[in-house]
Design an enzyme around this catalytic site. Structure first.
Site, PDB file in Angstrom:
ATOM      1  CE  LYS A  46       2.378   4.291  -8.991  1.00 40.10           C
ATOM      2  NZ  LYS A  46       3.792   4.000  -8.993  1.00 40.10           N
TER       3      LYS A  46
ATOM      4  CG  ASP B 280      -2.256  -0.359   0.982  1.00 45.40           C
ATOM      5  OD1 ASP B 280      -2.456  -1.288   0.200  1.00 45.40           O
ATOM      6  OD2 ASP B 280      -3.153   0.306   1.535  1.00 45.40           O
TER       7      ASP B 280
END
Ligand SMILES: C[S@@+](CC[C@H](N)C(=O)[O-])C[C@H]1O[C@@H](n2cnc3c(N)ncnc32)[C@H](O)[C@@H]1O
Length: 416
Positions: A219, A197
């Site tokens: 992403k 993360d």
């Protein structure tokens, strides 16, 4: 007895249920007895007096004979530890043991001792034992180097039969790479795939071997609602290919980290899950800034609150009125953008305007900074100082305690 030139013959004694006599009840015995008990030995202690720590182990001893050593005490023993502070007694114990062909470790005289206790360490299923010609400090140093190396995987145990499988939810800690747990780092070093993360300590990712697949969860190109579903699927998909997957998050995965959802999804798909708790920023960031979330005589409680939606928002399940009246420490996460609304609500519901507040941004990271204010001024102060997420806001009298820790040093374990 032994010659220093001849190395000892190292054995792994399996002591379960076997009688081991420890003579002496002082500091040496205090170190030896727990290890013998952990190895399953049936430990008998012979000593007129014992330390409080040994007192605490009395229930686990086969017997404690509260008197001086007597010849005959070793009958039926497999091993004896002579660790009184009287060399004459230790000598007698050793001589009795020798006569009875019982291995004896003499704590006071390595040269006269038939057996040595190696400096011992444990890493998973591995036991490390080191002896260095009767030099315990050197042995301990080498033991530490091996154990540390195995734990953080700078020493690679290539032929381990126990490569982990499934998914490990690993708490990465608040940001400083030194604040992940030893277990977390160990599992990270064994990962085939790491799903990380935004707040997971990035330095830890830089240390991974080049063949480790690192997936940046921030992403993953999906809409907000689908995002977590996609992460769950990725974890399971890779684990089912036989890869060991580490889900690395900032802080603790179960503190506003959606770790529960991921664990449930994996379990439903038949993928084994290991949970490695992490140090949550909710406690670590205040602590690093000298704000204890509890303090004797000041606060007996602390409430960790997600402020990702403001008071009064239809999605909010937080009872701000109760929190305002309660008076304990409030630790607010994800509060930066909503701090004015939160402070207003707390004051409206009765918290004093001059209640001290600390805002800690980038806690434990090199850019850590803290802003001190009151409920009445905090929103303006945050704007004035340009506070940005990630930050923890602490509301309550404990904030005043920080001022008493003027000499709080930087974390000495931290990498420069
Ligand atoms: C989604 S929550 C995750 C919390 C995380 N699981 C934990 O236990 O720390 C994100 C929030 O954690 C807090 N946070 C995380 N790391 C932080 C840090 N290094 N310093 C200050 N706050 C931090 C901030 O309030 C941030 O908005």
């Amino acid at each position: 007895m032994g010659s220093p030139q001849v190395p000892p013959y190292l054995l792994g004694l399996r002591l379960t249920g076997r009688r081991v006599v420890v003579v002496g009840g002082g500091r040496v015995a205090q170190r030896r007895v727990p290890t013998l008990l952990a190895a399953g030995a049936s430990v008998e202690l012979v000593a007129p007096e014992i330390t409080p720590s040994l007192e605490g182990l009395r229930d686990r001893l086969a017997a404690w004979h509260p008197r001086p050593y007597r010849t005959g005490d070793l009958d039926g023993a497999w091993l004896v530890q002579a660790c009184t502070d009287d060399p004459a007694v230790n000598g007698l114990v050793a001589a009795d043991a020798e006569a009875a062909r019982i291995w004896c470790v003499r704590a006071d005289d390595a040269e006269a001792s038939a057996a040595w206790t190696p400096a011992t360490g444990y890493v998973g299923e591995t036991t490390v034992g080191v002896t260095s010609d009767g030099d315990p400090a050197r042995s301990a140093g080498i033991r530490d180097a091996i154990v540390d190396g195995l734990r953080d995987a700078t020493l690679k145990a290539r032929h381990s039969r126990h490569k982990p499988t499934g998914v490990a939810l690993v708490g990465g800690g608040p940001g400083d790479p030194g604040l992940i747990t030893v277990r977390g780092k160990q599992l990270l070093a064994q990962a085939d795939v790491v799903v990380a993360d935004r707040l997971a300590p990035s330095v830890l990712l830089d240390e991974l071997a080049p063949d480790v697949e690192v997936i940046d969860a921030a992403k993953i190109p999906y809409g907000r609602a689908l995002h977590q579903d996609k992460i769950n699927e990725l974890l399971v998909e890779h684990a089912k290919q036989g890869k060991f997957v580490v889900r690395l998050k900032g802080g603790d995965n179960f503190v506003f980290g959606r770790g529960g959802e991921e664990a449930i999804y994996c379990a439903a798909q038949g993928v084994p899950v290991t949970v490695v708790p992490g140090i949550s920023s909710s406690i670590a960031a205040p602590g690093a800034a000298g704000v204890p979330v509890t303090h004797r005589g000041v606060s007996q409680e602390f409430h960790v609150v997600s402020a990702h939606v403001p008071p009064g928002h239809p999605d909010s399940t937080v009872d701000w009125e109760v929190l305002a009246r309660n008076g304990g420490t409030l630790v607010l996460m994800m509060a930066v953008e909503r701090m004015r609304l939160i402070a207003d609500a707390l004051m409206r519901y009765g918290r004093a305007t001059d209640t001290p507040v600390a805002v800690i941004q980038d806690g434990t990271l090199p850019g850590q900074r803290a802003v001190f204010a009151t409920l009445g001024t905090v929103a303006d102060e945050m704007t004035a100082h340009g506070v940005r997420p990630p930050a923890i806001v602490v509301v309550g009298e404990v904030v005043r305690v920080a001022a008493q820790m003027g000499n709080l040093t930087a974390d000495i374990g931290r990498d420069p």
